[in-house]
Design a protein around this motif. Structure first.
Motif, PDB file in Angstrom:
ATOM      1  N   THR A 124       0.396  -0.956   0.033  1.00 14.34           N
ATOM      2  CA  THR A 124      -0.154  -0.516  -0.119  1.00 14.34           C
ATOM      3  C   THR A 124       0.410   1.587  -0.069  1.00 14.34           C
ATOM      4  N   ILE A 125       0.713   2.317  -0.792  1.00 19.26           N
ATOM      5  CA  ILE A 125       1.352   3.307  -0.744  1.00 19.26           C
ATOM      6  C   ILE A 125       0.483   4.487  -0.366  1.00 19.26           C
ATOM      7  N   ASN A 126       1.043   5.346   0.027  1.00 17.09           N
ATOM      8  CA  ASN A 126       0.038   6.861   1.122  1.00 17.09           C
ATOM      9  C   ASN A 126       0.161   7.925  -1.004  1.00 17.09           C
ATOM     10  N   LEU A 127      -1.696   8.147  -0.193  1.00 18.66           N
ATOM     11  CA  LEU A 127      -2.286   8.761  -1.753  1.00 18.66           C
ATOM     12  C   LEU A 127      -2.733  10.166  -1.785  1.00 18.66           C
ATOM     13  N   MET A 128      -2.248  10.066  -0.106  1.00 20.72           N
ATOM     14  CA  MET A 128      -2.404  11.475   0.017  1.00 20.72           C
ATOM     15  C   MET A 128      -1.772  12.851  -0.564  1.00 20.72           C
ATOM     16  N   PRO A 129      -0.262  12.626  -0.816  1.00 19.71           N
ATOM     17  CA  PRO A 129      -0.367  13.701  -1.292  1.00 19.71           C
ATOM     18  C   PRO A 129      -0.197  13.917  -3.045  1.00 19.71           C
ATOM     19  N   PHE A 130      -0.611  12.762  -3.168  1.00 21.26           N
ATOM     20  CA  PHE A 130      -1.077  13.125  -4.583  1.00 21.26           C
ATOM     21  C   PHE A 130      -2.357  13.426  -4.926  1.00 21.26           C
ATOM     22  N   TRP A 131      -2.932  13.361  -3.933  1.00 27.51           N
ATOM     23  CA  TRP A 131      -4.355  13.917  -4.108  1.00 27.51           C
ATOM     24  C   TRP A 131      -4.613  15.693  -3.483  1.00 27.51           C
ATOM     25  N   LEU A 132      -3.368  15.926  -2.662  1.00 26.82           N
ATOM     26  CA  LEU A 132      -2.656  17.151  -2.601  1.00 26.82           C
ATOM     27  C   LEU A 132      -2.283  17.984  -4.079  1.00 26.82           C
ATOM     28  N   GLN A 134      -3.442  16.904  -6.809  1.00 25.60           N
ATOM     29  CA  GLN A 134      -4.382  17.577  -7.796  1.00 25.60           C
ATOM     30  C   GLN A 134      -5.273  19.054  -7.139  1.00 25.60           C
ATOM     31  N   CYS A 135      -5.978  19.369  -5.997  1.00 28.25           N
ATOM     32  CA  CYS A 135      -5.907  20.097  -5.592  1.00 28.25           C
ATOM     33  C   CYS A 135      -4.820  21.585  -5.646  1.00 28.25           C
ATOM     34  N   GLY A 136      -3.692  21.342  -5.869  1.00 22.68           N
ATOM     35  CA  GLY A 136      -2.508  22.212  -6.464  1.00 22.68           C
ATOM     36  C   GLY A 136      -2.969  22.528  -7.607  1.00 22.68           C
ATOM     37  N   SER A 137      -2.980  21.563  -8.159  1.00 19.90           N
ATOM     38  CA  SER A 137      -3.164  21.730  -9.760  1.00 19.90           C
ATOM     39  C   SER A 137      -4.513  22.447 -10.201  1.00 19.90           C
ATOM     40  N   ALA A 138      -5.369  21.893  -9.339  1.00 19.27           N
ATOM     41  CA  ALA A 138      -6.736  23.492  -9.489  1.00 19.27           C
ATOM     42  C   ALA A 138      -6.766  24.627  -9.508  1.00 19.27           C
ATOM     43  N   ASN A 288      -8.264   6.540  -7.875  1.00 22.52           N
ATOM     44  CA  ASN A 288      -7.466   8.138  -7.343  1.00 22.52           C
ATOM     45  C   ASN A 288      -7.737   9.084  -7.847  1.00 22.52           C
ATOM     46  N   TRP A 289      -9.240   9.532  -8.351  1.00 26.77           N
ATOM     47  CA  TRP A 289     -10.040  10.412  -8.321  1.00 26.77           C
ATOM     48  C   TRP A 289      -9.375  11.378  -9.609  1.00 26.77           C
ATOM     49  N   ASP A 290      -8.220  11.008 -10.420  1.00 28.90           N
ATOM     50  CA  ASP A 290      -7.126  12.336 -11.494  1.00 28.90           C
ATOM     51  C   ASP A 290      -8.121  13.149 -12.161  1.00 28.90           C
ATOM     52  N   PHE A 291      -8.566  11.787 -12.484  1.00 27.88           N
ATOM     53  CA  PHE A 291      -9.826  12.531 -14.012  1.00 27.88           C
ATOM     54  C   PHE A 291     -10.553  13.710 -13.455  1.00 27.88           C
ATOM     55  N   ILE A 292     -11.252  13.941 -12.414  1.00 23.87           N
ATOM     56  CA  ILE A 292     -12.048  14.935 -12.691  1.00 23.87           C
ATOM     57  C   ILE A 292     -11.490  16.250 -12.183  1.00 23.87           C
ATOM     58  N   VAL A 293      -9.382  16.326 -12.110  1.00 20.06           N
ATOM     59  CA  VAL A 293      -8.875  17.867 -12.417  1.00 20.06           C
ATOM     60  C   VAL A 293      -8.820  17.925 -14.095  1.00 20.06           C
ATOM     61  N   LEU A 343      -0.007  23.842 -18.791  1.00 21.78           N
ATOM     62  CA  LEU A 343       1.419  24.005 -17.854  1.00 21.78           C
ATOM     63  C   LEU A 343       1.239  23.716 -16.384  1.00 21.78           C
ATOM     64  N   PRO A 344       0.205  24.249 -15.280  1.00 23.12           N
ATOM     65  CA  PRO A 344      -0.530  23.301 -14.139  1.00 23.12           C
ATOM     66  C   PRO A 344      -1.289  21.942 -13.847  1.00 23.12           C
ATOM     67  N   ALA A 345      -1.518  21.331 -15.588  1.00 24.05           N
ATOM     68  CA  ALA A 345      -1.388  20.147 -15.186  1.00 24.05           C
ATOM     69  C   ALA A 345      -0.111  19.148 -15.278  1.00 24.05           C
ATOM     70  N   PHE A 346       1.005  19.462 -16.082  1.00 26.56           N
ATOM     71  CA  PHE A 346       1.797  18.394 -16.282  1.00 26.56           C
ATOM     72  C   PHE A 346       2.023  17.352 -14.898  1.00 26.56           C
ATOM     73  N   TRP A 347       2.422  18.645 -14.184  1.00 28.05           N
ATOM     74  CA  TRP A 347       2.881  17.132 -13.176  1.00 28.05           C
ATOM     75  C   TRP A 347       1.547  16.327 -13.063  1.00 28.05           C
ATOM     76  N   LEU A 348       0.536  16.614 -12.334  1.00 28.00           N
ATOM     77  CA  LEU A 348      -0.135  15.831 -11.812  1.00 28.00           C
ATOM     78  C   LEU A 348      -0.398  14.690 -12.823  1.00 28.00           C
ATOM     79  N   SER A 349      -0.811  15.001 -14.465  1.00 31.56           N
ATOM     80  CA  SER A 349      -0.783  14.299 -15.553  1.00 31.56           C
ATOM     81  C   SER A 349       0.136  13.238 -15.697  1.00 31.56           C
ATOM     82  N   GLN A 350       1.515  13.516 -15.554  1.00 36.49           N
ATOM     83  CA  GLN A 350       2.447  12.082 -15.412  1.00 36.49           C
ATOM     84  C   GLN A 350       2.557  11.486 -14.479  1.00 36.49           C
TER      85      GLN A 350
END
Length: 510
Positions: A124-132, A134-138, A288-293, A343-350
């Motif tokens: 199991t990995i911690n997804l909290m940084p990834f969700w943060l 997503q919020c930062g990208s929005a 992982n909910w990333d499709f929403i952002v 540009l703000p989506a690139f890191w999240l997209s990768q």
């Protein structure tokens, strides 16, 4: 003429018809056999009766019979597969055969590395940084839009002040933060239906039933139903685009409104287990909910991109050089605005691609099928660009959602054998500047991505589809804190690798 009788006689008649290249007779025999076995044919053949389309339809009937009856039809399927390969090599009518054994990348001679029959879950990995993230990208998207609007309004008023007889537009001096937030929230709320409308208007988006999907990939159909049942999700709404370029992406604003869109080309060019692995990546994005952002990013960026696309097409039809120059300036401005808003989506997209690949491997136990699918999609995209003579709106405008970048597909298009690909991708893993080279891309480097799948295969003691040898000083193994070929533990890294965590365990050997 079609005959009636017991199943064995019908199978023998089908084989005889195929040996005589009587495809219509073979189809008639198999359709009667389906009726005899009480198997409903979900999709009748309606396309022109070419040899490739006949073989495609015959193989779909074979898959239905193999799944729903006790008939031994492996010999028939193997015969059809060999005939399909011969037809493909001859380039019969330029068709791309929709079988589980053909694809534009067949000539790469994949090893067909195995899947795990029983596999232990990845840690199991911690997804909290990834969700943060997503919020930062929005938030970064909102800030970018706000700054661009304020800059445009400020420059407009400055110009009006300097012009005679004109006064600055007073509302341009007001704070528009609330209005921008409202518009973005509204776009997000309506995103599934707005994107549906865009795809239906421009590319003929259609509904895809599970029964139709099952013809191309029974495993994908079972995977979708099993995964959603286990995790108590609503089954995503399935869509299909009638285009030959292999594509798949997911959008929506909630799990219950998620849409998974696949192209007909992908269903035709990939094998059963490869289609299932690709669908599993989309389930990972939903989990992982990333499709929403990214759906919001897509909607915001579509206006400047469609403006650029339409102006470019219009400008190519105009003979007036002066007007053509003005249109070119406007088109380039719209294109630049599109690039800036992405540009703000690139890191999240990768990062979401790494996570979705990991999720797909864990769902299917088949990281090797995903590796094959990625390379076949790249080949199919490159072939589409070559045939069309340009990059289509779907490939460029929807790049944030696609599973690979069309630029990556072009870069790999001149590599025609598996050893050549392995050399290029291994360099992609070890190049010390690889992160800087991909900093302005919406997708991670292909070699790095495929090597991560190799590491998962190693963790399950599987042979790997690709042999990506790396130096001891660098590579994916060192970033994921696992043992390399020498058996020496390597330190974990920071940045992207720290967010991703360790998808395997300390001690996964080769």
């Amino acid at each position: 003429m079609a005959m009636t009788g017991d199943p064995e006689m019908l199978l023998e008649a089908t084989k005889t018809a195929l040996q005589q290249e009587d495809y219509q007779g073979a189809i008639a025999h198999l359709e009667i056999l389906c009726q005899t076995e009480n198997i409903s044919i979900a999709e009748q053949q309606t396309q022109p009766a070419t040899s490739s389309s006949n073989i495609k339809y015959l193989l779909s009937l074979c898959r239905l019979l193999a799944q729903s009856s006790n008939l031994q039809i492996e010999e028939l399927r193997e015969f059809l597969s060999r005939r399909a390969e011969e037809t493909m090599k001859l380039g019969a009518e330029g068709a791309i055969l929709a079988t589980s054994h053909q694809s534009p990348a067949t000539f790469l001679q994949f090893k067909q590395a195995p899947r795990a029959q029983r596999w232990q879950p990845l840690p199991t990995i911690n997804l909290m940084p990834f969700w943060l993230l997503q919020c930062g990208s929005a938030i970064a998207l909102f800030w970018s839009i706000q700054q661009l609007i304020e800059l445009a309004m400020g420059l407009t008023n400055d110009l009006l002040v300097k012009l005679p007889y004109l006064e600055p537009f007073q509302p341009f001096y007001h704070d528009h933060t609330t209005k921008i937030v409202f518009v973005l929230v509204l776009l997000l709320a309506l995103s599934p239906w707005l994107i549906d409308g865009l795809l239906r208007w421009w590319h003929g988006l259609q509904h895809l039933s599970l029964e139709t999907l099952e013809i191309s990939s029974p495993e994908a159909s079972r995977l979708l139903q099993r995964s959603c049942r286990q995790h108590h999700y609503h089954l995503p709404q399935l869509r299909v685009l009638p285009t030959a370029v292999p594509l798949i992406f997911t959008y929506g604003n909630l799990r219950r409104t998620a849409r998974i869109v696949v192209s007909q080309g992908l269903l035709e060019q990939l094998a059963d287990d490869e289609i299932a692995a690709i669908y599993a990546t989309q389930l990972g994005q939903i989990a992982n909910w990333d499709f929403i952002v990214l759906s919001l990013f897509l909607l915001v960026t579509q206006l400047p991109y469609i403006t650029y696309s339409q102006l470019s097409q219009w400008g190519n039809k105009i003979s007036n050089k002066t007007l053509q120059a003005f249109i070119a300036i406007a088109a380039n401005f719209a294109y630049g605005l599109w690039l800036l808003l992405r540009l703000p989506a690139f890191w999240l997209s990768q990062l979401r691609i790494y996570y979705s690949d990991r999720h797909a491997a864990e769902l299917t136990g088949n990281p090797n099928a995903l590796s094959r699918a990625i390379l076949k999609i790249a080949r199919g995209v490159a072939q589409d660009i070559q045939q069309q003579g340009h990059t289509s709106w779907l490939l460029e405008g929807w790049d944030l959602l696609t599973i690979i970048s069309y630029k990556q597909a072009i870069a790999l298009s001149n590599l025609h054998s598996l050893p050549e690909l392995e050399v290029a991708l291994a360099w992609d893993c070890t190049n010390p500047l690889r992160y800087w080279l991909s900093i302005n891309q919406a997708h991670p480097s292909m070699g790095d991505r495929l090597q991560r799948l190799n590491q998962i295969a190693h963790f399950w003691r599987l042979d790997t589809e690709l042999n990506l040898r790396m130096s001891r000083e660098s590579g994916v193994g060192s970033r994921w804190g696992i043992r390399g070929n020498s058996g020496t533990p390597r330190p974990k890294g920071v940045g992207i690798r720290g967010i991703l965590g360790d998808p395997t365990t300390e001690g996964s050997g080769d």
